[in-house]
Design an enzyme around this catalytic site. Structure first.
Site, PDB file in Angstrom:
ATOM      1  CE1 TYR A  57      -3.135  -2.945   0.357  1.00  0.00           C
ATOM      2  CE2 TYR A  57      -3.263  -2.564   2.713  1.00  0.00           C
ATOM      3  CZ  TYR A  57      -3.631  -3.291   1.605  1.00  0.00           C
ATOM      4  OH  TYR A  57      -4.493  -4.350   1.740  1.00  0.00           O
ATOM      5  CG  HIS A 125      -0.995  -8.547   0.201  1.00  0.00           C
ATOM      6  ND1 HIS A 125      -0.559  -7.244   0.231  1.00  0.00           N
ATOM      7  CD2 HIS A 125      -2.308  -8.481  -0.135  1.00  0.00           C
ATOM      8  CE1 HIS A 125      -1.551  -6.435  -0.085  1.00  0.00           C
ATOM      9  NE2 HIS A 125      -2.625  -7.167  -0.322  1.00  0.00           N
TER      10      HIS A 125
END
Length: 427
Positions: A57, A125
């Site tokens: 992110y 992830h």
């Protein structure tokens, strides 16, 4: 302390998590312009104690780490009361590295960026982008770090396709004898798509998974009256033009009834998942939604609550979301008595139930406009996806820049007072 914690994650994790994917240029053109220090402080003041992030992110980990490393936080909220959840393995949109070496390096980097001695949760992830073997080895490496170094407490996986998450969770249990602590699913329990409840919960429970948080209740911004978010990377959302048109019709329907699509979608998902996700939920203290008011799970009924991840970029959005959350808690069983004991209006329970009924009516109307798009999911990974690492095309990592700038997130006492635009009315 090295080793698996004595208490299950479901016994301690708060049921509302602040997701910081918004601290990124996918959702905002310049995340450094966000008041991240003020956002985190406001969240803590209103009872939020869990924060989700990822190295993928952009500057999210650095911004969150700085926001949690202030005199205000150190004075008012002990580290042991805060849950920090991050991820590993995804480097870029087309670059994944699940090797033990990279997993260990990523965890070390996250500890530094988040300015902490340990991470409460680390996910692999977006596991659908790599092989099951690679994901399994990454889980094993995270457990080695947990058992040898003690810098991780709980371990899980995240991703989009529900069937992939379920299959991998079952394999982890079968081949290691230890179930995953947590599986994070996103955009799979929304107004448009409820596959996490209909297809995921039972299978994940069979795989021994303790907690299943539901993230991205707006479908990565799809369920908004203004359309999908467009950040510095342009229009990245995978929804087709036909699906977007259906969402626009649903939004127009809400407008005709004096509501906003996102308001209905947020309440519907949070309120439904708190019940439908309770078997894979948690007993941690819920965010009270009221300034400096601590509330225990026993004060809202003492049952597990389905865990949700909220994503906001402004204080106004945070406070509106927390008002909705507070109202949802008021509507739980025996809510009237709990409100009386807490000194709140006894009829908050009645108001909440009436609002729930109104939201359900509008949700039914929205689904009529979505027609064939109900429970539709887009391909993940995309059909043409190629992982650069599979061909040795990994781009060399550049030296870490100083991503934090004074202008990015000023201390709370230096934040100018400005009138915030009202973009999401609360009901």
């Amino acid at each position: 302390m090295p080793g698996k914690p004595d208490r299950a994650l479901s016994a301690v994790l708060p049921p509302l998590i602040f997701g910081t994917a918004t601290f990124n240029n996918l959702y905002n053109k310049d995340p450094y312009e966000l008041d991240t220090v003020g956002l985190v402080q406001d969240a803590l003041e209103h009872g939020v104690r869990a924060f989700d992030t990822s190295p993928y992110y952009g500057p999210s980990e650095e911004l969150l780490g700085a926001a949690l490393d202030t005199e205000f936080v150190h004075t008012n909220v002990p580290r042991e009361d805060i849950f920090i959840l991050t991820k590993c393995g995804r480097i870029a949109s087309d670059e994944f590295d699940y090797s033990p070496e990279w997993v260990r390096a990523s965890v070390t980097r996250s500890l530094k960026r988040l300015r902490t001695d340990y991470l409460d949760v680390v996910y692999c992830h977006d596991v659908e982008f790599v092989s099951e073997d690679a994901a399994l080895e990454a889980v094993r490496e995270l457990r080695r770090i947990r058992d040898q170094d003690g810098t991780i407490k709980y371990i899980g996986i995240s991703g989009y396709p529900v069937d992939v998450l379920c299959k991998l969770a079952k394999r982890v249990l079968a081949e290691t004898g230890e179930p995953l602590d947590v599986v994070l699913s996103y955009a799979n329990f929304t107004l448009q798509n409820t596959r996490l409840a209909s297809e995921g919960v039972a299978q994940l429970r069979d795989a021994g998974v303790d907690v299943v948080p539901n993230a991205s209740v707006l479908g990565m911004g799809l369920l908004r009256s203004d359309g999908v978010p467009v950040g510095a990377q342009g229009d990245w959302h995978p929804a087709s033009s036909e699906l977007r048109s259906a969402i626009k019709r649903a939004s127009d329907f809400c407008d005709r009834h004096g509501e906003k699509l996102e308001v209905i979608a947020i309440r519907y998902a949070l309120e439904s998942w708190i019940t439908l996700g309770h078997s894979v939920g948690s007993l941690g203290d819920p965010a009270s939604g009221m300034p400096w008011t601590t509330e225990t799970n026993k004060q809202v009924g003492g049952r597990k609550l389905g865990v949700s991840v909220m994503g906001v970029s402004k204080r106004s959005e945070l406070r509106k979301t927390l008002q909705v959350w507070r109202s949802i808690l008021d509507g739980l069983e025996n809510g009237q008595e709990f409100a009386r004991l807490a000194g709140r209006w006894a009829r908050d329970h009645e108001w909440s139930l009436n609002r729930k009924h109104a939201v359900q009516i509008l949700a039914d109307g929205i689904l009529e406009h979505l027609e064939q798009w109900q429970d539709y999911t887009w391909p993940s990974p995309p059909l043409d996806f190629k992982n650069k690492l599979d061909k040795g095309l990994r781009v060399e990592q550049q030296p870490e820049a100083n991503l934090l700038t004074p202008a990015a997130s000023p201390p709370p006492d230096e934040i100018p007072v400005v009138a915030e635009s009202v973009s999401m009315p609360v009901r």
